[in-house]
Motif scaffolding. Structure first.
Motif, PDB file in Angstrom:
ATOM      1  N   SER A 105       0.827  -1.200   0.000  1.00 50.90           N
ATOM      2  CA  SER A 105       0.000   0.000   0.000  1.00 50.90           C
ATOM      3  C   SER A 105       0.864   1.254   0.000  1.00 50.90           C
ATOM      4  N   MET A 145      -5.509   4.546 -10.906  1.00 50.73           N
ATOM      5  CA  MET A 145      -6.456   3.683 -10.199  1.00 50.73           C
ATOM      6  C   MET A 145      -7.890   4.058 -10.551  1.00 50.73           C
ATOM      7  N   TRP A 202      -6.832   1.814  -2.545  1.00 52.96           N
ATOM      8  CA  TRP A 202      -7.475   1.875  -3.862  1.00 52.96           C
ATOM      9  C   TRP A 202      -8.811   2.613  -3.798  1.00 52.96           C
ATOM     10  N   MET A 241     -11.223   3.816  -6.660  1.00 57.46           N
ATOM     11  CA  MET A 241     -11.843   2.529  -6.980  1.00 57.46           C
ATOM     12  C   MET A 241     -13.317   2.557  -6.584  1.00 57.46           C
TER      13      MET A 241
END
Length: 297
Positions: free
Chosen positions: A190, A202, A238, A243
């Motif tokens: 991460s 992303m 994310w 995301m």
């Protein structure tokens, strides 16, 4: 230069560790407690269903009990074999095993680090996945066996110390040893993503309501997933970077369902043809669930 990069990475690592460490510790504490004090009761409740005539409702109960079971898939299959011998139907077993693969009490606690909405979606999507698997077995394998449990005996029980406190401490130690390395690797990855991967990338890959993003997340879940606790830091990052929740849900379904140890165990009891059917089902369910979640949220 190297010292500056190390400082940046250490900053990202320490921030992520501070945000998620408590969830990991709480997950281990509760997960070990369930394993030591409640596991046998959960399994005995499921075994007792064999004598009850509750039809399709048994699939719903089985899926719920599967999520409460603390065992990994290699531990679940021998237990499922004993359930089968005691008269539990294949559709109920399918629901129990499917939801058990996807979720357990410890992973629920870990997933709380992703926020209440993502946690609720993870629980609901896993629960419905187990029910869907059970219903499909009920419809297409009503008159023939789906599983082959030949040669499976009861799994070895490591929690046998007479001192219940010592039993719990030993289970907690095994839990830390099993999940700790993956948890740290997840935080390191991460930190690397935060430092070196542009947030726009992303968003382009996994963001929005696009089917491509959900399909990408489902596909990435296959090779990247090693341990539930290890993926939580990645998912947290994310989600921050764009995301969609549907893509995250898709990843959280295909990841544990295609974890290499789970696949190895399932191939033994399914055979190649039904094993391939299982893979198609997982990808189709993950994609459909992700699309529906993005449309609703």
């Amino acid at each position: 230069m190297l010292q500056r990069e190390f400082i940046y990475l250490w900053y990202y690592f320490s921030v992520q560790l501070e945000q998620i460490f408590g969830y990991w510790v709480l997950g281990m504490i509760i997960g070990s407690a369930v394993s030591v004090f409640a596991k046998d009761h959960i399994h005995n409740v499921f075994r007792s269903l064999g004598s009850k005539k509750i039809g399709i409702f048994g699939i719903v109960i089985s899926s719920g009990l599967g999520m409460l079971s603390p065992l990994c898939m290699y531990g679940t299959i021998p237990i499922a074999a004993s359930f089968s011998r005691s008269g539990i139907r294949d559709d109920w077993l399918a629901a129990f095993m499917m939801s058990s693969i996807l979720l357990n009490p410890q992973l629920m606690i870990y997933s709380a680090a992703l926020g209440e909405t993502v946690l609720a979606i993870r629980i609901l999507s896993c629960f419905l996945c187990g029910i869907t698997a059970g219903l499909l077995i009920r419809v297409f394998y009503r008159r023939k066996s789906f599983f082959n449990f030949h040669g499976f005996d009861e799994p070895e029980n490591h929690d046998i110390d007479r001192d219940i406190f010592l039993r719990y401490i030993k289970n907690l130690g095994r839990n830390m040893k099993a999940t700790g390395p993956y948890f740290l690797i997840g935080i390191i990855l991460s930190a690397l993503f935060q430092r070196y991967v542009p947030a726009d990338l992303m968003t382009d890959l996994f963001g929005g309501n696009e089917a491509f993003g959900i399909l990408m997340a489902a596909t990435v879940g296959v090779p990247l997933y090693a341990c539930g606790g290890g993926t939580i830091p990645l998912l947290q990052q994310w989600l921050w970077e764009g995301m969609s929740i549907g893509s995250a849900a898709s990843f959280m379904i295909t990841g544990p369902a295609t974890k290499i140890t789970n696949l190895g165990a399932l191939k033994i009891v399914l055979g190649i043809r039904r094993f391939l059917t299982y893979l198609v089902f997982i990808m189709a369910y993950a994609f459909t669930a992700g699309m529906i979640i993005n449309l609703v949220i």
